[in-house]
Write an enzyme that holds these catalytic residues in place. Structure first.
Site, PDB file in Angstrom:
ATOM      1  N   LYS A  49      35.093  34.717  38.995  1.00 50.02           N
ATOM      2  CA  LYS A  49      35.142  36.063  39.575  1.00 50.02           C
ATOM      3  C   LYS A  49      36.187  36.158  40.686  1.00 50.02           C
ATOM      4  O   LYS A  49      36.815  37.203  40.877  1.00 50.02           O
ATOM      5  CB  LYS A  49      33.772  36.478  40.119  1.00 50.02           C
ATOM      6  CG  LYS A  49      32.650  36.456  39.100  1.00 50.02           C
ATOM      7  CD  LYS A  49      33.053  37.107  37.805  1.00 50.02           C
ATOM      8  CE  LYS A  49      32.291  36.607  36.609  1.00 50.02           C
ATOM      9  NZ  LYS A  49      32.402  35.236  36.223  1.00 50.02           N
ATOM     10  N   ILE A 183      32.784  33.290  28.027  1.00 51.23           N
ATOM     11  CA  ILE A 183      33.695  32.436  28.807  1.00 51.23           C
ATOM     12  C   ILE A 183      35.118  32.560  28.276  1.00 51.23           C
ATOM     13  O   ILE A 183      36.083  32.703  29.036  1.00 51.23           O
ATOM     14  CB  ILE A 183      33.227  30.972  28.779  1.00 51.23           C
ATOM     15  CG1 ILE A 183      31.876  30.829  29.492  1.00 51.23           C
ATOM     16  CG2 ILE A 183      34.264  30.057  29.437  1.00 51.23           C
ATOM     17  CD1 ILE A 183      31.246  29.461  29.350  1.00 51.23           C
ATOM     18  N   GLY A 271      30.279  27.211  23.989  1.00 52.97           N
ATOM     19  CA  GLY A 271      28.895  27.114  24.440  1.00 52.97           C
ATOM     20  C   GLY A 271      28.668  25.924  25.346  1.00 52.97           C
ATOM     21  O   GLY A 271      29.604  25.194  25.704  1.00 52.97           O
ATOM     22  N   ALA A 317      22.954  32.456  35.298  1.00 55.03           N
ATOM     23  CA  ALA A 317      22.597  31.998  36.643  1.00 55.03           C
ATOM     24  C   ALA A 317      21.420  32.777  37.210  1.00 55.03           C
ATOM     25  O   ALA A 317      20.522  32.200  37.829  1.00 55.03           O
ATOM     26  CB  ALA A 317      23.809  32.113  37.574  1.00 55.03           C
ATOM     27  N   HIS A 441      27.301  62.950  42.228  1.00 50.36           N
ATOM     28  CA  HIS A 441      28.584  63.365  41.658  1.00 50.36           C
ATOM     29  C   HIS A 441      29.654  63.366  42.759  1.00 50.36           C
ATOM     30  O   HIS A 441      29.369  63.779  43.875  1.00 50.36           O
ATOM     31  CB  HIS A 441      28.470  64.779  41.073  1.00 50.36           C
ATOM     32  CG  HIS A 441      29.772  65.327  40.596  1.00 50.36           C
ATOM     33  ND1 HIS A 441      30.348  64.945  39.396  1.00 50.36           N
ATOM     34  CD2 HIS A 441      30.641  66.219  41.160  1.00 50.36           C
ATOM     35  CE1 HIS A 441      31.493  65.588  39.236  1.00 50.36           C
ATOM     36  NE2 HIS A 441      31.700  66.366  40.297  1.00 50.36           N
TER      37      HIS A 441
END
Length: 465
Positions: A49, A183, A271, A317, A441
């Protein structure tokens, strides 16, 4: 030393379970053979990330050209510096977890554990010394490792798992990705943004095939639009090196026709396999190599619990963390059954994917009469205003009861908004509950309400059907 509870593994499941046990008054210890934080913090969720943030920045720099933002000069991509930023984030979070363990007075042993039948644990520490401890209850949170298939040549230099790819500091000119799962798609997105020519090989007929078919079809279009060369329905036959020291991946289609793809690096992402070493003397019942558990997260051995990837339930996780809390509570006297029927999952590509509950196909296979509502983000005011129109939101419900069975979101903020759908499902909400919830909105979240209205063909911001 005797402990009320010992946890094997300090990943997102292990450290959470140890902290929960300490909060309940238990004398707890945790054993970790590598780094605190496990795969997620060190070579998984967090570092990917951190790198994806750079991809997002690059994406918006490109989008800015259409919005009157001119950059006078060349954009220089320094991948080595991006890796340093990633490593800094990882270090900060690992230190944070280590501090949490200390603040909860949890003893941390760094080393490799071997568990005896009487719950005596022998620990070989990193410095070569040994320690022996005992416990009343044990939680196994040893996680998983990337799976390496028996492909000829998979052991060649330059053939990497996701963990190896996160350690490199130079971007490969050509990258072959074996496996178009979560992944593979995330790593391909990162390296494509930094200039790699990506070829992705997948044995199935669509990428991220575990997702709802509409979503995986959308993902196929996104990957292709990015310029990634998708080779679907192909099997990898072998990997070799040619005279120029280039990796060559031989693949075959369903008719057996073979072709060869060249790459500077090959990423194998098919995997993960459970880490179950050092547990042999416990005599645990296994299921396809994973540790078998009951609904209370207890193994076949009384007083021994298992959580997270090593159980093979859902290798996420956040699932490991929740299992860790429940296992600690049950180990210390409570009696709670774990429900994993409503678990959100996320893919951090651009656009993002958030999914929870049943896919359309799964709902039909389970005998439900279903209704489906869809809303494209190109019809969402906030998405149009910000230029984030790529994507669609889809909600699946039971025709008779109108209860929500699943939600599949592709687009900006999908990984955040999927939590809203998970909460609706956890409370047994209906499509009408979603419709009656006032969404602010302008927001992307309005698309959830519009997808719900589309179940009856009544979306406000779509042409009449």
């Amino acid at each position: 030393m005797f402990y009320d509870l010992v946890v094997l593994g300090a990943g997102p499941g292990g450290y959470v379970s140890a902290i929960k046990a300490a909060q309940m008054g238990a004398k707890a210890a945790i054993i970790e053979k590598n780094k605190v934080g496990g795969t997620c913090l060190n070579v998984g969720c967090v570092p990917t990330k951190a790198l994806m943030k750079n991809v997002e920045i690059l994406h918006y720099i490109e989008a800015g050209k259409k919005r009157g933002i001119k950059i006078d000069g060349q954009i220089v991509l320094d991948y080595a510096k991006a890796v340093k930023a990633k490593d800094k984030a990882v270090k900060q979070l690992v230190n944070g977890v280590t501090g949490l363990l200390a603040s909860n007075e949890i003893d941390l042993y760094q080393g490799t554990a071997a568990v005896k039948a009487d719950k005596t644990i022998e620990i070989k520490k990193a410095d070569g010394t040994k320690a022996t401890i005992q416990c009343a209850k044990l939680i196994i949170a040893t996680g998983s490792s990337p799976k390496m298939p028996p492909i000829p040549g998979a052991d060649l230099a330059g053939v990497e798992t996701s963990e190896g790819m996160l350690r490199i500091t130079e971007v490969p000119e050509r990258l072959v990705v074996i496996g178009a799962g979560v992944i593979g798609c995330e790593m391909a997105t990162v390296f494509h943004a930094y200039g790699s020519k990506i070829t992705m090989v997948e044995m199935l007929d669509r990428p991220v095939a575990m997702l709802d078919q509409d979503v995986s079809g959308y993902m196929e279009g996104i990957l292709t639009q990015m310029g990634i060369d998708l080779r679907l329905g192909r099997q990898v036959k072998g990997i070799t090196k040619n005279a120029n020291d280039e990796l060559e991946v031989t693949i075959a289609d369903q008719e057996g026709n073979e072709e060869t793809i060249q790459g500077d690096k090959v990423l194998v992402s098919i995997g993960r396999a459970p880490n179950a070493e050092g547990l042999e003397e416990l005599g645990l019942e296994m299921d396809r190599g994973f540790i078998a558990i009951n609904d209370h997260l207890e193994t076949s051995v009384k007083g021994v619990y298992a959580i997270g990837d090593v159980t093979g339930k859902k290798q996420l996780a956040h699932v490991a963390s929740e299992m860790g809390i429940w296992a600690a509570e049950n180990a210390l006297g409570q009696d709670k059954a774990m429900d994993l029927s409503i678990v959100p999952s996320c893919i951090y590509t651009i656009p993002e994917v958030g999914s929870v509950g049943l896919s359309e196909r799964e709902a039909k296979e389970q005998g439900y009469e279903i209704a489906v509502g869809k809303f494209p983000l190109v019809a969402c005011g906030k998405a149009v205003a910000t230029g984030d129109t790529e994507g669609m939101f889809k909600i699946i419900s039971h025709s008779e009861t109108r209860k929500i069975l699943g939600a599949h979101l592709v687009g900006k903020s999908a990984t955040e908004l999927v939590a809203e759908m998970a909460a609706y499902m956890k409370m047994g909400a209906t499509i009408d509950d979603v419709i009656d919830t006032i969404h602010a909105h302008p927001t992307i979240s309005e698309s959830i309400a519009e997808a719900a209205r589309d179940t009856d063909g009544h979306a406000i911001h779509m042409p009449k059907k």
